[in-house]
Design a protein around this motif. Structure first.
Motif, PDB file in Angstrom:
ATOM      1  N   ARG A 105      18.699 -39.028   9.851  1.00 43.74           N
ATOM      2  CA  ARG A 105      19.327 -38.185  10.653  1.00 43.74           C
ATOM      3  C   ARG A 105      19.653 -39.236  12.031  1.00 43.74           C
ATOM      4  NH1 ARG A 105      16.689 -32.228  10.089  1.00 43.74           N
ATOM      5  NH2 ARG A 105      18.405 -31.285   8.601  1.00 43.74           N
ATOM      6  N   TYR A 139      23.200 -20.545   2.726  1.00 43.68           N
ATOM      7  CA  TYR A 139      22.747 -20.404   4.195  1.00 43.68           C
ATOM      8  C   TYR A 139      22.585 -18.834   4.593  1.00 43.68           C
ATOM      9  CZ  TYR A 139      22.874 -25.627   4.984  1.00 43.68           C
ATOM     10  OH  TYR A 139      22.895 -26.909   5.211  1.00 43.68           O
ATOM     11  N   HIS A 165      20.665 -32.258   4.819  1.00 43.24           N
ATOM     12  CA  HIS A 165      19.701 -30.671   4.648  1.00 43.24           C
ATOM     13  C   HIS A 165      18.258 -30.968   4.062  1.00 43.24           C
ATOM     14  CE1 HIS A 165      18.353 -26.625   4.185  1.00 43.24           C
ATOM     15  NE2 HIS A 165      18.175 -26.977   3.134  1.00 43.24           N
ATOM     16  N   PHE A 178      26.097 -20.248  14.994  1.00 40.78           N
ATOM     17  CA  PHE A 178      26.959 -21.314  14.365  1.00 40.78           C
ATOM     18  C   PHE A 178      27.165 -21.250  12.757  1.00 40.78           C
ATOM     19  CE2 PHE A 178      22.330 -21.974  14.468  1.00 40.78           C
ATOM     20  CZ  PHE A 178      21.856 -22.235  13.101  1.00 40.78           C
ATOM     21  N   LYS A 207      25.305 -34.237   3.232  1.00 40.03           N
ATOM     22  CA  LYS A 207      26.151 -33.186   3.837  1.00 40.03           C
ATOM     23  C   LYS A 207      27.653 -33.904   3.741  1.00 40.03           C
ATOM     24  CE  LYS A 207      23.132 -30.471   6.543  1.00 40.03           C
ATOM     25  NZ  LYS A 207      22.869 -29.624   7.740  1.00 40.03           N
ATOM     26  N   LYS A 227      24.164 -31.894  16.144  1.00 41.06           N
ATOM     27  CA  LYS A 227      23.233 -30.813  15.230  1.00 41.06           C
ATOM     28  C   LYS A 227      23.739 -30.078  14.180  1.00 41.06           C
ATOM     29  CE  LYS A 227      19.827 -27.937  17.612  1.00 41.06           C
ATOM     30  NZ  LYS A 227      19.935 -27.004  18.847  1.00 41.06           N
ATOM     31  N   GLY A 228      25.028 -30.098  14.109  1.00 53.42           N
ATOM     32  CA  GLY A 228      25.857 -29.268  12.852  1.00 53.42           C
ATOM     33  C   GLY A 228      26.175 -30.622  11.995  1.00 53.42           C
ATOM     34  N   ASN A 232      24.801 -33.217  10.557  1.00 54.17           N
ATOM     35  CA  ASN A 232      23.336 -34.124  10.951  1.00 54.17           C
ATOM     36  C   ASN A 232      23.043 -34.833   9.431  1.00 54.17           C
ATOM     37  OD1 ASN A 232      22.840 -31.709   9.447  1.00 54.17           O
ATOM     38  ND2 ASN A 232      21.200 -31.286  10.837  1.00 54.17           N
TER      39      ASN A 232
END
Ligand code: CMP
Length: 139
Positions: A104, A51, A117, A59, A11, A111-112, A114
């Motif tokens: 992670r 997503y 994916h 969120f 990410k 949490k966002g 992280n």
């Protein structure tokens, strides 16, 4: 156990920190093979489509904003029992709850944000890989 495929996205937070190389090495050391890989910056439309299952979540807006803020590295992985094993190697969604030594826990911040994916099932892995790669790129 069967050979499976699963999708990894490194990410924007991890790419900004220049941790994409460390994360790829972590996955290679864990025994995964890289079938195909590309770096791109997701458009809003691509992030929203990827997503879509989360679109009613509170969120969702934040998630799309984050995933489009800079380049990601998308990696099609293959290996024995790859879906479950990859999820073990990356750890829990929230880095604060991820086991020591997981991707992670090592590279995620929240949490966002992280770091990576992971596909949550073999079917989703197949669909998510097909979202980014043509069949001929995976031979
Ligand atoms: P990922 O595996 O990419 O799939 C969905 C993502 O939603 C998940 O990782 C998290 O990064 C993100 N997510 C889940 N819960 C939250 C939350 N409470 N706030 C922000 N993002 C979240």
């Amino acid at each position: 156990m069967a050979i499976q495929r699963t999708l990894c996205i490194i990410k924007p937070d991890a790419v900004e920190k220049k941790k994409q190389g460390a994360i790829l090495q972590h996955l290679l050391d864990a025994g995964f093979d890289i079938l195909a890989m590309r770096q791109l910056t997701l458009s809003r439309r691509m992030a929203e489509g990827f997503y879509a299952v989360h679109k009613e979540r509170p969120f969702f807006g934040e998630l799309v904003e984050f995933m489009t803020r800079g380049p990601v590295v998308v990696v099609a992985l293959e290996g024995e029992d790859a879906v479950k094993r990859y999820r073990e190697v990356i750890g829990a969604t929230d880095p604060a709850e991820a086991a020591p030594g997981t991707v992670r826990q090592l590279y995620g911040a929240s949490k966002g944000e992280n770091a990576v994916h992971g596909s949550d099932s073999e079917d989703n892995g197949r669909q998510e890989i097909a979202y980014f790669f043509e069949a001929h790129q995976l031979l």
